[in-house]
Design an enzyme around this catalytic site. Structure first.
Site, PDB file in Angstrom:
ATOM      1  CD  GLU A 150     -38.179   1.521 -38.957  1.00 17.22           C
ATOM      2  OE1 GLU A 150     -38.337   0.438 -38.377  1.00 17.22           O
ATOM      3  OE2 GLU A 150     -37.365   2.374 -38.592  1.00 17.22           O
ATOM      4  CB  CYS A 189     -44.091  -3.431 -37.743  1.00 15.52           C
ATOM      5  SG  CYS A 189     -44.157  -1.860 -36.869  1.00 15.52           S
TER       6      CYS A 189
END
Ligand code: NAP
Length: 515
Positions: free
Chosen positions: A257, A296
């Protein structure tokens, strides 16, 4: 000197033997604690997790492991106040932002406990139906999924010390796979404290949960073929991990990620003042300020029709002007600090770069910080940038500023907006705002190939939608390309990463035994 937080490995609390790295309060600059992993016997720690922890977890059914998750959730709930205090001190977060991390973690554990309970006494999973092999209906292929007989190493980012652990640990432990977590150093305290509370409560079998605080040196070297590695962090570190021998030569399964230039799209026809217009404005301002933009999934690019560029700029700026920034201990403050001086420097540098190609539409720095020293604290006010040169301003589509910064981009038409969304080269999430169901559906599908999640906001879900940046365990989290190519969460789909799939070719009687 501040307290040295011990590591928990091979079933014991072990302090590092070095001086340690200090963790700070990003508002006051005070030293809070230290972490250190020097001198740990990592081969023994990993072997204990793999052999002792893994065997004990695999001896349980999914239903029994789900019960462990529920008990972990209850322990975390009982210590919630302590986590809020640690997050306030070490991450500089206001209560609402702590909730995203801490309550998000507890909610995610609760969901996996529920989903796992429904699997009951099973000890492996059937994957699809048996398929006949050959002419006669006696010999078949049945795919199964069994827990991998290794461990799961999590190397996590600084922005979600609580959720970042449990959103990964919930599906791993439910799958029967022991966990070793290495939190990001800057905010490791909260992760360490949660692990301590769960260990003290004696819920998990020995070896099921370990924590290494401090440097990542030597961790990847321990990984063996049946282990899995889940990394969350920057694209640069991700690139190092992909090249590591554990991944490149020993085929350790890896989930990455990384960073992401997420966008919000306003469909043509949404006039200023319309519900879709207002929903976009509200969400952009919210995404820029929640956790000081250190998410994020936060909206980085706001893609709007050129004819409403000025109106959106004005409306978002008006909302941002009401955001009080400063010391989260002051009840009037709505947005706290970035987590560290390093982050503050990185945000200021990224902002300076973006300003070479974008105009400043709102500069929150004109308002004074509340109860925080602008020099000493890591508080950074929100900044809305903008450009009418969507294609030429390439930095806007390339540079992730991990803070309270977004750029408004004027688009010619919908195909142009879609092309610009894709210039993020693969993102975690895009949100779309409009009122025509058909157009929204077509736009969502057009974005699906380049995004892990498409969040559609129309007036009918105005009060019900879960938020552009909120990662819900029911939905996939991860994105293609630049976002890292990873896939997390998405209900029981998350268990795939922690299982090995095999085809069992056998006769009907044997397959019947599998249930
Ligand atoms: P980072 O510097 O890459 O650090 C991430 C983790 O990797 C930390 O635990 C770090 O440890 C560790 N690390 C550093 N160097 C390493 C190495 N050579 N080998 C193995 N591990 C190493 O990232 P960051 O700046 O802390 O995090 C911010 C980034 O994370 C942003 O780009 C953000 O978009 C991304 N992010 C993505 C998601 C997502 O779900 N997609 C979620 C959150 C954040 P130390 O802290 O000890 O250096």
């Amino acid at each position: 000197m501040s307290e040295l937080l011990p590591n928990f490995v091979a079933g014991r609390w072990v302090p590092g033997t070095g001086a340690g790295t200090a963790l700070f309060d990003p508002v006051t600059g005070d030293e809070l604690a230290r972490v250190d992993a020097t001198g740990l016997d990592l081969p023994a720690a990993f072997a204990f997790a793999r052999d002792t922890g893994g065997a004990a977890l695999r001896a349980l059914s999914y239903g029994q492991r789900a019960e462990l998750l529920a008990r972990i959730g209850a322990v975390l709930q009982a210590h919630r106040d302590a986590y809020y205090a640690i997050s306030l001190a070490n991450s500089g977060t206001v209560k609402n932002d702590t909730a995203v991390d801490v309550d998000g973690a507890i909610y995610t554990l609760g969901q996996y406990a529920k989903w796992g309970a429904a699997l009951g006494e099973r000890r492996f999973l059937l994957d699809g139906d048996a398929v006949r092999l050959g002419k006669e209906p006696v010999f078949h292929s049945q795919h199964v999924q069994v827990p991998t007989e290794g461990l799961a190493l999590f190397i996590n980012a600084f922005n979600f010390p609580a959720w970042g652990l449990w959103e990964k640990a919930a599906p791993a432990l439910l799958s029967g796979v022991p966990v070793v977590v290495k939190p990001a150093t800057a905010t490791a305290w909260l992760t360490q404290r949660m692990v301590k509370d769960v260990v003290d409560a004696g819920i998990l079998p020995p070896g099921a949960l370990s924590i290494v605080c401090g440097s990542s040196a030597g961790l990847l070297e321990q990984l063996q073929p049946f282990d899995v590695l889940s990394f969350t962090g920057s694209a640069e570190t991700a690139a190092l991990i992909r090249r590591h021998a554990a991944v490149a030569e020993r085929s350790v399964r890896v989930n990455i990620e990384a960073d992401s230039l997420n966008s919000a799209l306003l469909l043509p026809g949404a006039a200023p003042g319309s519900e879709a217009f207002e929903l976009l404005v509200k969400e952009v301002a919210r995404e820029m300020t929640v956790k000081s933009g250190q998410k994020c999934t936060a909206i980085r690019r706001v893609l709007v029709p050129a004819d409403v560029y000025g109106a959106v700029a004005e409306a978002v700026s008006a909302r941002l002007a009401n955001t009080t920034v400063g010391n989260p201990r002051n009840g009037t403050v709505r947005m706290g600090a970035l987590v560290s001086r390093a982050q503050k420097a990185a945000v200021q540098e990224g902002l300076a770069q973006l300003k070479t190609q974008a105009e400043v539409l709102h500069d929150g720095a004109r308002l004074a910080l509340v109860d925080a020293d602008p020099e000493r604290s890591c508080c950074v006010a929100p900044t809305l940038l903008g450009t009418r040169d969507a294609d030429g301003a390439h930095l806007v589509h390339d540079t992730e500023v991990f803070g309270p910064v977004a750029t408004l981009v004027a688009c010619r038409d919908l195909p142009h907006a879609l092309a610009l969304a894709r210039r993020g080269q693969g993102s975690l999430v895009a949100s779309v705002y409009g009122s025509q169901a058909g157009e929204l559906a077509r736009t969502a599908l057009a974005l699906a190939a380049s995004h892990g999640r498409v969040h559609v906001v129309s007036p009918e879900v105005a009060a019900a939608h879960s938020g552009h940046g909120n990662v819900m365990p029911q939905s996939l989290h991860g994105g293609p390309g630049r976002a890292g190519g990873g896939e997390e969460l998405g209900g029981l789909r998350a268990l795939n990463f922690y299982h090995r799939r095999a085809a069992i070719q056998a006769g009907s009687a044997v397959l019947g035994e599998l249930g």
